[in-house]
Write a protein that holds these residues in place. Structure first.
Motif, PDB file in Angstrom:
ATOM      1  N   SER A  48       0.776  -1.009   0.237  1.00  0.00           N
ATOM      2  CA  SER A  48       0.125  -0.105  -0.163  1.00  0.00           C
ATOM      3  C   SER A  48       0.893   1.341  -0.149  1.00  0.00           C
ATOM      4  CB  SER A  48      -0.992  -0.090   1.120  1.00  0.00           C
ATOM      5  OG  SER A  48      -0.075   0.023   2.560  1.00  0.00           O
ATOM      6  N   ASP A  59      -0.207   7.170   2.593  1.00  0.00           N
ATOM      7  CA  ASP A  59      -0.513   5.556   2.872  1.00  0.00           C
ATOM      8  C   ASP A  59      -1.432   5.637   4.042  1.00  0.00           C
ATOM      9  OD1 ASP A  59      -0.698   2.825   2.722  1.00  0.00           O
ATOM     10  OD2 ASP A  59       1.106   2.858   4.133  1.00  0.00           O
ATOM     11  N   GLY A  60      -2.248   4.492   4.187  1.00  0.00           N
ATOM     12  CA  GLY A  60      -3.036   4.272   5.286  1.00  0.00           C
ATOM     13  C   GLY A  60      -4.132   5.419   5.686  1.00  0.00           C
ATOM     14  N   ASP A  85      -2.921  -5.569  -0.741  1.00  0.00           N
ATOM     15  CA  ASP A  85      -2.901  -4.810   0.424  1.00  0.00           C
ATOM     16  C   ASP A  85      -4.010  -3.975   0.339  1.00  0.00           C
ATOM     17  OD1 ASP A  85      -2.458  -3.240   2.797  1.00  0.00           O
ATOM     18  OD2 ASP A  85      -0.474  -2.968   2.345  1.00  0.00           O
ATOM     19  N   GLU A  87      -5.209  -1.885   2.903  1.00  0.00           N
ATOM     20  CA  GLU A  87      -4.938  -1.021   4.215  1.00  0.00           C
ATOM     21  C   GLU A  87      -6.406  -1.616   5.111  1.00  0.00           C
ATOM     22  OE1 GLU A  87      -5.346   3.154   3.203  1.00  0.00           O
ATOM     23  OE2 GLU A  87      -3.801   2.939   1.886  1.00  0.00           O
ATOM     24  N   SER A  88      -7.073  -0.851   5.428  1.00  0.00           N
ATOM     25  CA  SER A  88      -8.188  -0.785   6.539  1.00  0.00           C
ATOM     26  C   SER A  88      -9.550  -1.219   5.545  1.00  0.00           C
ATOM     27  CB  SER A  88      -8.582  -0.120   7.418  1.00  0.00           C
ATOM     28  OG  SER A  88      -8.889   1.238   6.845  1.00  0.00           O
TER      29      SER A  88
END
Length: 274
Positions: A48, A59-60, A85, A87-88
Motif C-alpha cells: 500500500s 498511505d493508510g 494490500d 489498508e483497512s
C-alpha cells in the motif's frame, strides 16, 4: 482448514507447509510484479505504501482505493497468485469493504490484507475490524483474508515500554487475533512483532497461519520457519530499496563511479508483453 482440505485454494495451501513459510514479495506496479514472478515467486502481494507513494498520495489514509483496484486489474491476469494490500478496506462500513473485496476478486486477486491500524496511530475497535473480515468472507468465501493487527507498531510509539506494557501488548494482540479468526480470517498478520520468543508464543496460541513482516533487525527466514511462521511478507521494503537504488545510481553517475548491473531497456519493455 487443514492441508488435506480439498476446498483449500492454491494460495491458502502455500500457508500450510510446515517449515516452509510463504515468502511474499510486495510489488507496486506491473513491471515489479512481473519481474518478481519471473524470478520464481508463485505469489505476489502489493504494498500500500508503494501504491500510494507512486500516486503522490498518503498511505493508510483511505486515499488509494481507486489506485488499488486499478493495479489489481492490471495484475490479476498475470499468471501468478495475487494478494492485495487494501489498508483497512478504505471504509469502516463492512458492506463497503465487502464490495471492494468482490471487485478485487473479480480482478483476479486471491487474497486481501486488512489492517486494524488507523491513520492517526490508533487501532480500530475489535468489533469493527472483525465485522469487516466477516463481511468479506460472506461475500467472497474463497478469498484468503489476512487480518492484520498493528498492536506492536502502535506500542512502539510509546516511550521506552516496560515489560508489563510489552506483556499487555501481547495479550491485546492475541485477543484481537482470536476475534479476527472467529470472524473468519484465514490468516493473521502482526507487523512489528520481531522477538523470537514472542513469535513462538503467538504461533502456539493462534489456530490460523501467522504472517510476520521481515525486518533487518528480526529473525531471518530460516529462523522464522523454525518458529512456525507460515508467511513472511516484505511489505514496502522492495519499493523503498528501489527508491534508494535510484538515488544512489544518480549519485554514482555524478561522481563518475560505475553503475550496474541493471536490466536493459528491451528487458523491461518485454515485461509489458507478458
Amino acid at each position: 482448514m487443514n492441508h488435506g482440505d480439498p476446498t483449500m485454494t492454491p494460495f491458502a495451501a502455500l500457508h500450510h507447509r510446515p517449515g516452509r513459510p510463504l515468502l511474499l514479495p510486495n510489488a507496486w506496479d506491473h513491471a515489479s510484479a512481473v519481474a518478481l514472478a519471473e524470478a520464481g515467486h508463485a505469489a505476489i502481494g502489493t504494498t500500500s505504501l508503494g501504491v500510494a507513494a507512486a500516486a503522490g498520495l498518503p498511505d493508510g489514509a483511505a486515499a488509494t482505493r481507486a489506485e488499488t483496484v486499478r493495479l489489481a486489474r492490471r495484475l490479476g491476469p498475470g499468471g501468478f497468485l495475487l494478494s492485495v494490500d487494501a489498508e483497512s478496506g478504505f471504509s469502516d462500513d463492512p458492506d463497503e469493504v465487502a464490495a471492494l473485496a468482490v471487485e478485487l476478486a473479480k480482478a483476479g486477486a486471491v487474497g486481501i490484507n486488512l489492517e486494524d491500524g488507523r491513520a492517526d496511530g490508533t487501532l480500530a475497535p475489535v468489533a469493527v475490524h472483525a465485522a469487516k473480515v466477516a463481511a468479506v468472507k460472506a461475500a467472497v468465501p474463497e478469498l484468503f483474508v489476512n487480518a492484520r493487527t498493528d498492536t506492536y507498531w502502535c506500542a512502539q510509539g510509546a516511550p521506552e515500554p516496560e515489560a508489563e506494557t510489552e506483556n499487555e501488548t501481547e495479550t491485546e494482540t492475541l485477543r484481537r487475533l482470536e476475534a479476527y479468526r472467529r470472524a473468519g480470517a484465514d490468516g493473521v498478520f502482526v507487523p512489528g512483532l520481531a522477538d523470537p520468543a514472542a513469535i513462538a508464543r503467538v504461533v502456539g496460541a493462534v489456530a490460523v497461519p501467522l504472517n510476520i513482516l521481515w525486518t533487518p533487525a528480526g529473525p531471518d527466514l530460516a529462523e522464522l520457519a523454525s518458529l512456525g511462521v507460515a508467511r513472511v511478507s516484505l511489505g514496502s521494503l522492495l519499493y523503498r530499496s528501489a527508491l534508494a537504488a535510484a538515488v544512489a545510481t544518480a549519485a554514482a553517475v555524478a561522481a563518475g563511479e560505475p553503475v550496474g548491473p541493471v536490466p536493459g531497456y528491451a528487458e523491461v519493455q518485454a515485461l509489458n508483453e507478458r
